[in-house]
Design a protein around this motif. Structure first.
Motif, PDB file in Angstrom:
ATOM      1  N   THR A  66      -3.538  -2.508  13.257  1.00 52.92           N
ATOM      2  CA  THR A  66      -4.328  -2.816  12.062  1.00 52.92           C
ATOM      3  C   THR A  66      -5.687  -3.401  12.462  1.00 52.92           C
ATOM      4  OG1 THR A  66      -3.207  -4.974  11.915  1.00 52.92           O
ATOM      5  CG2 THR A  66      -2.325  -3.199  10.566  1.00 52.92           C
ATOM      6  N   TYR A 115       7.884   5.597  -4.878  1.00 51.74           N
ATOM      7  CA  TYR A 115       7.944   4.198  -4.465  1.00 51.74           C
ATOM      8  C   TYR A 115       9.096   3.478  -5.151  1.00 51.74           C
ATOM      9  CZ  TYR A 115       6.872  -0.740  -4.631  1.00 51.74           C
ATOM     10  OH  TYR A 115       6.946  -2.094  -4.562  1.00 51.74           O
ATOM     11  N   VAL A 161       6.225   0.875   0.780  1.00 51.76           N
ATOM     12  CA  VAL A 161       5.217  -0.137   0.468  1.00 51.76           C
ATOM     13  C   VAL A 161       4.175   0.442  -0.477  1.00 51.76           C
ATOM     14  CG1 VAL A 161       3.416  -1.605   1.457  1.00 51.76           C
ATOM     15  CG2 VAL A 161       5.547  -1.222   2.719  1.00 51.76           C
ATOM     16  N   LYS A 162       3.922  -0.259  -1.559  1.00 46.03           N
ATOM     17  CA  LYS A 162       2.913   0.189  -2.508  1.00 46.03           C
ATOM     18  C   LYS A 162       1.637  -0.583  -2.220  1.00 46.03           C
ATOM     19  CE  LYS A 162       2.857   1.719  -7.295  1.00 46.03           C
ATOM     20  NZ  LYS A 162       1.535   1.318  -7.744  1.00 46.03           N
ATOM     21  N   ASP A 163       0.608   0.130  -1.718  1.00 42.67           N
ATOM     22  CA  ASP A 163      -0.633  -0.570  -1.381  1.00 42.67           C
ATOM     23  C   ASP A 163      -1.773  -0.215  -2.330  1.00 42.67           C
ATOM     24  OD1 ASP A 163      -1.297   2.011  -0.524  1.00 42.67           O
ATOM     25  OD2 ASP A 163      -1.038   1.526   1.591  1.00 42.67           O
ATOM     26  N   ASP A 164      -1.492   0.702  -3.257  1.00 44.73           N
ATOM     27  CA  ASP A 164      -2.465   1.048  -4.305  1.00 44.73           C
ATOM     28  C   ASP A 164      -3.826   1.505  -3.785  1.00 44.73           C
ATOM     29  OD1 ASP A 164      -0.922   0.811  -6.609  1.00 44.73           O
ATOM     30  OD2 ASP A 164      -1.071  -1.367  -6.557  1.00 44.73           O
ATOM     31  N   LEU A 165      -3.863   2.077  -2.590  1.00 46.08           N
ATOM     32  CA  LEU A 165      -5.142   2.572  -2.071  1.00 46.08           C
ATOM     33  C   LEU A 165      -5.658   3.705  -2.956  1.00 46.08           C
ATOM     34  CD1 LEU A 165      -4.680   2.741   1.812  1.00 46.08           C
ATOM     35  CD2 LEU A 165      -5.479   0.853   0.387  1.00 46.08           C
ATOM     36  N   GLN A 192      -9.212   6.745   5.713  1.00 48.00           N
ATOM     37  CA  GLN A 192      -8.268   6.353   6.774  1.00 48.00           C
ATOM     38  C   GLN A 192      -7.780   7.567   7.565  1.00 48.00           C
ATOM     39  OE1 GLN A 192      -5.057   3.717   5.869  1.00 48.00           O
ATOM     40  NE2 GLN A 192      -6.372   2.170   4.918  1.00 48.00           N
ATOM     41  N   TYR A 216       5.793   2.155  10.495  1.00 45.26           N
ATOM     42  CA  TYR A 216       4.817   2.366   9.419  1.00 45.26           C
ATOM     43  C   TYR A 216       5.472   2.443   8.044  1.00 45.26           C
ATOM     44  CZ  TYR A 216       0.629   4.096   7.127  1.00 45.26           C
ATOM     45  OH  TYR A 216      -0.448   4.238   6.298  1.00 45.26           O
ATOM     46  N   ARG A 252       3.960   4.585   2.660  1.00 45.47           N
ATOM     47  CA  ARG A 252       3.057   3.790   1.838  1.00 45.47           C
ATOM     48  C   ARG A 252       2.559   4.604   0.658  1.00 45.47           C
ATOM     49  NH1 ARG A 252       1.671  -0.876   4.769  1.00 45.47           N
ATOM     50  NH2 ARG A 252       3.258  -0.914   6.385  1.00 45.47           N
ATOM     51  N   GLY A 291      -0.236   4.947  -2.513  1.00 45.80           N
ATOM     52  CA  GLY A 291      -1.508   4.558  -3.108  1.00 45.80           C
ATOM     53  C   GLY A 291      -1.372   4.498  -4.620  1.00 45.80           C
TER      54      GLY A 291
END
Lengths: 229, 229
Positions: free
Chosen positions: A45, B3, B11-15, B23, B74, B77, B79
Motif C-alpha cells: 500500500t 459484497y 471489503v467495500k471501499d466505495d472507490l 489503480q 487482497y 474489494r 467500489g
C-alpha cells in the motif's frame, strides 16, 4: 522422469551432484526473493511514486537477467546420476517463483506427502485457496504417488471433490496408489487444513507409449524413474 | 461476488470507477514487470555474481514495498458500483504476478471464453503446460460460465479428461453451462491448443448458504452478481 533424447526438453547435462547442489544454493534464494516480491506486489500500500520506482527497478533487473537466457522453458535436466531436475515446474520448481514450492516426500509403496504454505498469491475466494490451486497441487501429488510406487504416468483423468473451503496458510497434502493395471495407475489423495480434509482427489495416470519404449531401451544401470516430471 | 460484510475478505471501499481505472494503470505494469522477472528467473544463464546481485536488488525492492502493506491477502474489494475486484486472484488477478493473467469474456447465456498465453512458469512435462495448471484454469473458466448465466457458485466437484499434452504458448479456453437445478449448476469447458482440444472439464457449482442469504438481503439496486469471486 528418466532422460530420453527423443522428447524435446529432456536435457542431459551430466552435472555432478556437487554442482547441482551449488546451483540449488545459488538459484533457490533468488527465487525465494522473487516469490516474496510476488506477495509484496499484491499486498503493498506504498504510494504511487514508490510503485512506479519499483516497476522501473524490476524492469532493470529483468533486462540484466535476460542478457543471457535459455531460448525456451527450463524443461527437465539430468545430471550424471539419479533424478531429473524439473526446476521450472510450476508446483515443485526450485527456480519457479510461481511455485509455492512443494517439497514432496515419498516412500517405495506409492505414498507421497508434503507440508507447505500458501500465501496471498494463491487466493480464490477471499482468504481461501483458489479451488484450481488445490486441483493443481493434487494433480502433482497423485502423479508423484504413482511414480513413487514405480508406476509413473501422465494424468489421464482427475476428479476433485471440494468438501469445504481451504484456508490460506499452512496445509498438508497426502496421496497414495489405490490400484494399478498394466500401464494405468489409479491414485488418490487429499488436502488437509486446520479443520481436516478440504479437498479429495482421484486420478488415473497412464504411461505413454514413448516412455514405455524409452524405459525398454534405457541404460539398465540407471535407477527406476520415481515419478513423471 | 457481491459484497457481503458477513464474510471476511469481502471489503467495500466505495472507490469510483475512475479511481479503479487509475489503480489498474498503476499496478498492472508493476505486476507485468514482476511476471517477466518470474520468467527471467527460470530462464536466465547469467553468471553467479549477476544472480547474487539480482537477489540483493529484489530483496531491497521487497523491503520498500513492505514498508506499508495489507495484513493479509487482497481479498475481493468493491467500489461504488458493479463488479468486485479480485485483484489477488491466482488466475485473473491484475496484481498477482503468478496469474497469467486470464482476461475472461462472458455473455448472458452462461458462456465464457479467454485467449491467453502460458510461458515457462507454467511448465509440467518439458514444453508442456502442467496438467494442474490446465485444471486450475478450467476451474476458473467453469465457475465464470456458471456466474455468467446468473448461477454463481463455489466448486463442488470438478472432473478433468486429458486428451493430449497442452503445449506452452498461445491457448484458448471455452466454457458453458450444461444445465442447472436449484442451487446446483453443471458447467463444461475445454482448453484448445494449436492441434485442437487438449483437456476437457465438467464441474458442479453450488451456491453456498451464506451467499443465498446475502443475495436475499442485498440492496436490490445492485446488479445481479455475474460470477463468484
Amino acid at each position: 522422469m528418466f532422460y530420453t533424447p527423443r522428447v524435446t526438453g529432456y536435457v542431459k547435462d551430466d552435472l555432478s551432484q556437487e554442482e547441482i547442489e551449488r546451483q540449488r544454493d545459488l538459484y533457490g534464494p533468488l527465487t525465494q526473493a522473487v516469490r516474496e516480491l510476488v506477495d509484496a506486489t499484491i499486498r503493498t500500500t506504498v504510494d504511487d511514486d514508490e510503485i512506479r520506482q519499483a516497476q522501473a527497478d524490476v524492469e532493470e533487473i529483468v533486462a540484466r537477467l535476460r542478457t543471457s537466457q535459455l531460448d525456451g522453458p527450463y524443461g527437465v535436466r539430468f545430471g550424471g546420476e539419479g533424478r531429473g531436475r524439473p526446476w521450472g515446474n510450476t508446483v515443485v520448481g526450485v527456480r519457479n517463483a510461481a511455485a509455492p514450492p512443494l517439497v514432496i516426500h515419498h516412500d517405495d509403496e506409492g505414498n507421497a506427502w508434503s507440508d507447505f504454505h500458501l500465501g496471498a498469491a494463491y487466493e480464490g475466494p477471499p482468504n481461501l485457496v483458489h479451488g484450481g490451486v488445490s486441483s493443481m497441487i493434487l494433480d502433482q501429488m497423485l502423479g508423484e504417488a504413482a511414480g513413487a510406487g514405480g508406476k509413473p504416468g501422465m494424468t489421464g483423468t482427475l476428479t476433485l471433490r471440494y468438501r469445504k473451503g481451504t484456508p490460506l496458510g499452512d496445509l498438508r497434502a497426502e496421496s497414495w496408489i489405490d490400484r494399478s493395471e498394466g500401464i494405468k495407475t489409479w491414485a488418490k489423495g487429499h488436502i488437509i487444513g486446520p479443520d481436516g480434509v478440504t479437498v479429495e482427489a482421484e486420478g488415473v495416470f497412464i504411461l505413454p507409449k514413448w516412455a514405455r519404449e524409452a524405459i525398454a531401451t534405457q541404460d539398465p544401470t540407471r535407477p527406476t524413474p520415481k515419478y513423471f516430471e
